[in-house]
Design a protein around this motif. Structure first.
Motif, PDB file in Angstrom:
ATOM      1  N   GLY A  84     139.015  -4.788  15.007  1.00 17.15           N
ATOM      2  CA  GLY A  84     137.747  -4.893  14.286  1.00 17.15           C
ATOM      3  C   GLY A  84     136.909  -6.080  14.700  1.00 17.15           C
ATOM      4  N   ALA A  85     137.091  -6.546  15.922  1.00 12.34           N
ATOM      5  CA  ALA A  85     136.342  -7.706  16.411  1.00 12.34           C
ATOM      6  C   ALA A  85     135.269  -7.248  17.384  1.00 12.34           C
ATOM      7  N   GLU A  86     134.116  -7.891  17.305  1.00  9.79           N
ATOM      8  CA  GLU A  86     133.027  -7.624  18.241  1.00  9.79           C
ATOM      9  C   GLU A  86     133.074  -8.666  19.355  1.00  9.79           C
ATOM     10  N   ILE A  87     133.073  -8.215  20.593  1.00 11.14           N
ATOM     11  CA  ILE A  87     133.198  -9.137  21.721  1.00 11.14           C
ATOM     12  C   ILE A  87     132.315  -8.680  22.864  1.00 11.14           C
ATOM     13  N   GLU A  88     131.610  -9.619  23.463  1.00  8.36           N
ATOM     14  CA  GLU A  88     130.715  -9.299  24.575  1.00  8.36           C
ATOM     15  C   GLU A  88     131.506  -8.911  25.814  1.00  8.36           C
ATOM     16  N   GLY A  89     130.907  -8.041  26.616  1.00  5.46           N
ATOM     17  CA  GLY A  89     131.556  -7.619  27.848  1.00  5.46           C
ATOM     18  C   GLY A  89     131.815  -8.778  28.795  1.00  5.46           C
ATOM     19  N   GLU A  90     130.855  -9.717  28.857  1.00  7.07           N
ATOM     20  CA  GLU A  90     131.035 -10.879  29.728  1.00  7.07           C
ATOM     21  C   GLU A  90     132.193 -11.745  29.243  1.00  7.07           C
ATOM     22  N   ALA A  91     132.354 -11.835  27.910  1.00  5.00           N
ATOM     23  CA  ALA A  91     133.480 -12.598  27.352  1.00  5.00           C
ATOM     24  C   ALA A  91     134.807 -11.949  27.731  1.00  5.00           C
ATOM     25  N   LEU A  92     134.870 -10.620  27.689  1.00  4.45           N
ATOM     26  CA  LEU A  92     136.086  -9.911  28.094  1.00  4.45           C
ATOM     27  C   LEU A  92     136.407 -10.193  29.563  1.00  4.45           C
ATOM     28  N   ALA A  93     135.371 -10.196  30.408  1.00  2.00           N
ATOM     29  CA  ALA A  93     135.585 -10.463  31.830  1.00  2.00           C
ATOM     30  C   ALA A  93     136.091 -11.889  32.051  1.00  2.00           C
ATOM     31  N   LEU A  94     135.585 -12.839  31.282  1.00  2.00           N
ATOM     32  CA  LEU A  94     136.044 -14.221  31.400  1.00  2.00           C
ATOM     33  C   LEU A  94     137.502 -14.353  30.990  1.00  2.00           C
ATOM     34  N   ILE A  95     137.881 -13.675  29.913  1.00  5.60           N
ATOM     35  CA  ILE A  95     139.275 -13.717  29.455  1.00  5.60           C
ATOM     36  C   ILE A  95     140.191 -13.071  30.480  1.00  5.60           C
ATOM     37  N   ALA A  96     139.738 -11.934  31.030  1.00  7.18           N
ATOM     38  CA  ALA A  96     140.547 -11.249  32.044  1.00  7.18           C
ATOM     39  C   ALA A  96     140.722 -12.114  33.286  1.00  7.18           C
ATOM     40  N   ARG A  97     139.669 -12.827  33.673  1.00  8.43           N
ATOM     41  CA  ARG A  97     139.770 -13.712  34.837  1.00  8.43           C
ATOM     42  C   ARG A  97     140.735 -14.860  34.547  1.00  8.43           C
ATOM     43  N   ALA A  98     140.644 -15.439  33.343  1.00  2.55           N
ATOM     44  CA  ALA A  98     141.517 -16.560  32.975  1.00  2.55           C
ATOM     45  C   ALA A  98     142.970 -16.124  32.866  1.00  2.55           C
ATOM     46  N   ALA A  99     143.215 -14.844  32.564  1.00  2.59           N
ATOM     47  CA  ALA A  99     144.583 -14.345  32.410  1.00  2.59           C
ATOM     48  C   ALA A  99     145.331 -14.293  33.724  1.00  2.59           C
ATOM     49  N   GLU A 100     144.621 -14.227  34.854  1.00  2.93           N
ATOM     50  CA  GLU A 100     145.231 -14.218  36.184  1.00  2.93           C
ATOM     51  C   GLU A 100     146.276 -13.120  36.340  1.00  2.93           C
TER      52      GLU A 100
ATOM     53  N   HIS B  33     138.496 -18.170  17.056  1.00  2.00           N
ATOM     54  CA  HIS B  33     137.453 -19.165  17.315  1.00  2.00           C
ATOM     55  C   HIS B  33     136.070 -18.646  16.920  1.00  2.00           C
ATOM     56  N   GLY B  34     135.849 -17.365  17.192  1.00  2.00           N
ATOM     57  CA  GLY B  34     134.530 -16.804  16.921  1.00  2.00           C
ATOM     58  C   GLY B  34     134.394 -16.175  15.550  1.00  2.00           C
ATOM     59  N   GLY B  35     135.470 -16.198  14.761  1.00  2.00           N
ATOM     60  CA  GLY B  35     135.386 -15.611  13.426  1.00  2.00           C
ATOM     61  C   GLY B  35     135.183 -14.110  13.452  1.00  2.00           C
ATOM     62  N   GLY B  36     135.679 -13.431  14.496  1.00  2.00           N
ATOM     63  CA  GLY B  36     135.558 -11.978  14.579  1.00  2.00           C
ATOM     64  C   GLY B  36     134.472 -11.504  15.506  1.00  2.00           C
ATOM     65  N   ALA B  37     133.550 -12.386  15.876  1.00  2.59           N
ATOM     66  CA  ALA B  37     132.479 -12.046  16.817  1.00  2.59           C
ATOM     67  C   ALA B  37     132.561 -13.036  17.974  1.00  2.59           C
ATOM     68  N   VAL B  38     132.834 -12.530  19.164  1.00  3.88           N
ATOM     69  CA  VAL B  38     133.122 -13.407  20.308  1.00  3.88           C
ATOM     70  C   VAL B  38     132.032 -13.264  21.354  1.00  3.88           C
ATOM     71  N   THR B  39     131.477 -14.403  21.774  1.00  2.00           N
ATOM     72  CA  THR B  39     130.469 -14.418  22.830  1.00  2.00           C
ATOM     73  C   THR B  39     131.037 -15.090  24.073  1.00  2.00           C
ATOM     74  N   ALA B  40     130.365 -14.882  25.183  1.00  2.00           N
ATOM     75  CA  ALA B  40     130.812 -15.500  26.430  1.00  2.00           C
ATOM     76  C   ALA B  40     130.750 -17.014  26.346  1.00  2.00           C
ATOM     77  N   GLU B  41     129.703 -17.554  25.699  1.00  2.00           N
ATOM     78  CA  GLU B  41     129.575 -19.003  25.583  1.00  2.00           C
ATOM     79  C   GLU B  41     130.713 -19.586  24.761  1.00  2.00           C
ATOM     80  N   GLN B  42     131.140 -18.869  23.727  1.00  2.00           N
ATOM     81  CA  GLN B  42     132.263 -19.344  22.918  1.00  2.00           C
ATOM     82  C   GLN B  42     133.545 -19.378  23.754  1.00  2.00           C
ATOM     83  N   VAL B  43     133.745 -18.351  24.573  1.00  2.00           N
ATOM     84  CA  VAL B  43     134.946 -18.313  25.413  1.00  2.00           C
ATOM     85  C   VAL B  43     134.916 -19.451  26.427  1.00  2.00           C
ATOM     86  N   ARG B  44     133.747 -19.709  27.028  1.00  2.00           N
ATOM     87  CA  ARG B  44     133.648 -20.814  27.984  1.00  2.00           C
ATOM     88  C   ARG B  44     133.957 -22.135  27.312  1.00  2.00           C
ATOM     89  N   ALA B  45     133.410 -22.324  26.105  1.00  2.00           N
ATOM     90  CA  ALA B  45     133.666 -23.566  25.384  1.00  2.00           C
ATOM     91  C   ALA B  45     135.141 -23.691  25.019  1.00  2.00           C
TER      92      ALA B  45
END
Length: 539
Positions: free
Chosen positions: A205-221, A237-249
């Motif tokens: 039930g979390a909303e997450i940006e596509g770019e954020a998913l790509a960043l997480i996938a890249r970090a997962a190696e 961290h995002g309280g259920g809504a995740v953005t790329a900027e939040q993932v970078r931070a």
């Protein structure tokens, strides 16, 4: 009285694969196992290897379920699609099956631990079809423990299967490897991971940006477990809504826009601006090593854009446009030099007692390297015999117009490059490098000659130091730094072979001459022992 709520389970455990269909990125292994089960060609020992988090232990448990599943009606046999509802399937999934024994070799390394297994395998399974031993991180077993296991591993009872998992297969003795059927679990591609993480986020039930998913996938190696742990943290961290900027931070990644600004300052040679930008990022909490990794990512993006490679889904649209612009303005050599200097800088930052200062020096080195002449241009000047000196407002330093004829403001021009490969060999011979000249003449075929670069194909084994020795010799006689490569590509015949071929052609032409043919016709036993082409031409 209401029931107490279920304790929270981290995503890496909650979404552990429960069947082979859930095991992403390992289709080749699943197909092999399916065929082995269908044809009743099951090995007695399996070795699962791969990087962390790709599913080695999960796969071992799935194999245990596949071999012991009895189906919903209790009549089923081994299957690649375990039902998940029969008692063996549920007991194995919950880690409570008495005939499926898991052992962590990292904490059970001794021969005594292995002897317990050796003693137990003599007895039949209590309720299951097979008694299965899953040994995680098997490479941690001691040498004596491995030796004790060998005989049982080679000839185990029919009711016993061994499943080994390891991240360091090179540490497993070859005597053990030869007794196992080995499966190398691959890193999971980033696009597959991003799609999987998107499904998990949707289920949570979390909303997450596509770019954020790509960043997480890249970090997962390539590791599903690592990626799910990062996703778990990102959702919190995002309280259920995740953005790329939040993932970078959260990951401590530098702001991509700030990185592009810094890279632009480096390419422009703006030292004060680049150091100020570095300080701003450092003050925001970005580690210098993370900043250099970000610059390396950017240079890699430029290189891919230069060759027309596919776009990285983790790159924003403005990033792709910037990479394309830089790719159009930078040459391949400049991009590769920038990559090498950043890579060296990252190594220095990681080992330096003062990482920030090391990062500053690395950036300054990149900026000052822009003042150095381009190697290609330098080589061209050397080949033309032009003087090479420091660059300034008036261009390369030239001899003074006044003063004595022998006085010059710069060094004397270096000798001109040989015009072709035979001339190069002749130059080496004339300069006292007869041994190298003879090897070049007799034992290599020319692939490419573009001074100061030379590629040849050996026709016989040469010394391991041949390329280095030749490059040093050429630098000594031409004054330029040469790149010598030994390659296995299509090449011209050796110079010696060419000379022999030419001599054979001349001899054939002499034998084909009418007067010579008439002589041989009159004297059949005659031999051609010599000839003079000059006399033949004057005749």
């Amino acid at each position: 009285m209401s029931e107490s709520p279920q304790p929270y389970r981290v995503l890496a455990r909650k979404y552990r694969p429960q069947n082979f269909a859930d095991l992403i990125g390992q289709e080749a292994m699943v197909k092999t196992l399916a065929n082995a089960i269908a044809r009743d060609r099951l090995a007695h020992a399996f070795l699962l290897t791969g990087v962390r988090g790709v599913g080695k232990t999960s796969t071992a448990r799935l194999i245990a379920k596949a071999l012991n599943c009895i189906g919903p009606d209790g009549q089923g046999g081994p299957t690649i699609d375990p039902c998940g509802v029969c008692e063996p399937c549920r007991a194995i999934a919950e880690g409570r099956h008495i005939d499926v024994v898991e052992m962590d070799a990292a904490s059970h390394t001794s021969v005594e631990n292995v002897r317990e297994i050796i003693e137990a395998v003599r007895y039949a399974a209590v309720t299951a079809r097979y008694k299965i031993y899953i040994v995680d991180e098997v490479h941690m077993l001691s040498k004596s423990a491995f030796n004790a296991l060998l005989k049982t591993l080679e000839e185990p009872p029919e009711h016993v299967k061994f499943l080994f998992a390891t991240t360091e297969v090179s540490k497993v003795p070859v005597t053990v490897l030869s007794r196992c059927q080995r499966f190398d679990l691959r890193r999971i591609p980033a696009d597959r991971l991003a799609a999987h993480f998107g499904e998990v986020a949707k289920a949570e039930g979390a909303e997450i940006e596509g770019e954020a998913l790509a960043l997480i996938a890249r970090a997962a190696e390539g590791s599903a477990r690592d990626g799910l742990s990062i996703l778990d943290q990102a959702i919190a961290h995002g309280g259920g809504a995740v953005t790329a900027e939040q993932v970078r931070a959260m990951l401590g990644l530098s702001d991509r826009g700030a990185l592009r600004v810094l890279l632009g300052l480096l390419l422009a040679g703006d030292a004060p601006g680049a150091l100020a930008q570095l300080k701003d990022q450092y003050d925001l909490g970005i580690e210098p090593s993370s900043l250099l990794r970000g610059l390396l990512d950017a240079v890699h993006g430029i290189a891919r854009a230069k060759i027309g490679g596919g776009d990285d889904p983790a790159d924003a649209e403005e990033e792709r446009a910037a990479y394309a612009d830089w790719a159009a303005r930078l040459g391949h050599a400049a991009i590769h030099r920038l990559w090498q200097m950043l890579l060296k800088g990252l190594s220095e930052v990681q080992s330096a007692p003062a990482p920030f200062e090391a990062a500053e020096m690395a950036l300054l080195r990149i900026i000052h390297a822009a003042d150095l002449p381009d190697p290609g241009e330098l080589a061209a000047k050397l080949a033309r015999g032009e003087p090479v000196g420091p660059s300034g407002a008036g261009g390369p330093v030239a001899p003074s117009a006044g003063g004595s004829p022998g006085a010059a403001a710069g060094p004397a021009p270096p000798p001109a490059m040989p015009a072709d490969f035979p001339s190069l060999v002749k130059m080496l011979e004339d300069k006292g490098r007869a041994h190298l000249a003879q090897q070049l003449h007799d034992y290599v075929g020319l692939v490419s000659y573009a001074p100061p670069a030379l590629a040849v194909r050996p026709t016989k084994p040469l010394a391991a130091s041949f390329a280095r020795d030749l490059a040093d010799a050429l630098k000594g006689v031409t004054g330029a730094a040469w790149q010598v490569r030994l390659v296995e590509e299509e090449a011209q015949p050796t110079l010696r072979a060419q000379e022999l071929s030419a001599e054979a052609a001349v001899r054939d032409s002499v034998l084909a001459a009418p007067v010579v043919k008439a002589a041989f016709a009159a004297f059949p036993d005659a031999e051609l022992v010599g000839y003079d082409l000059e006399d033949r031409r004057s005749a």
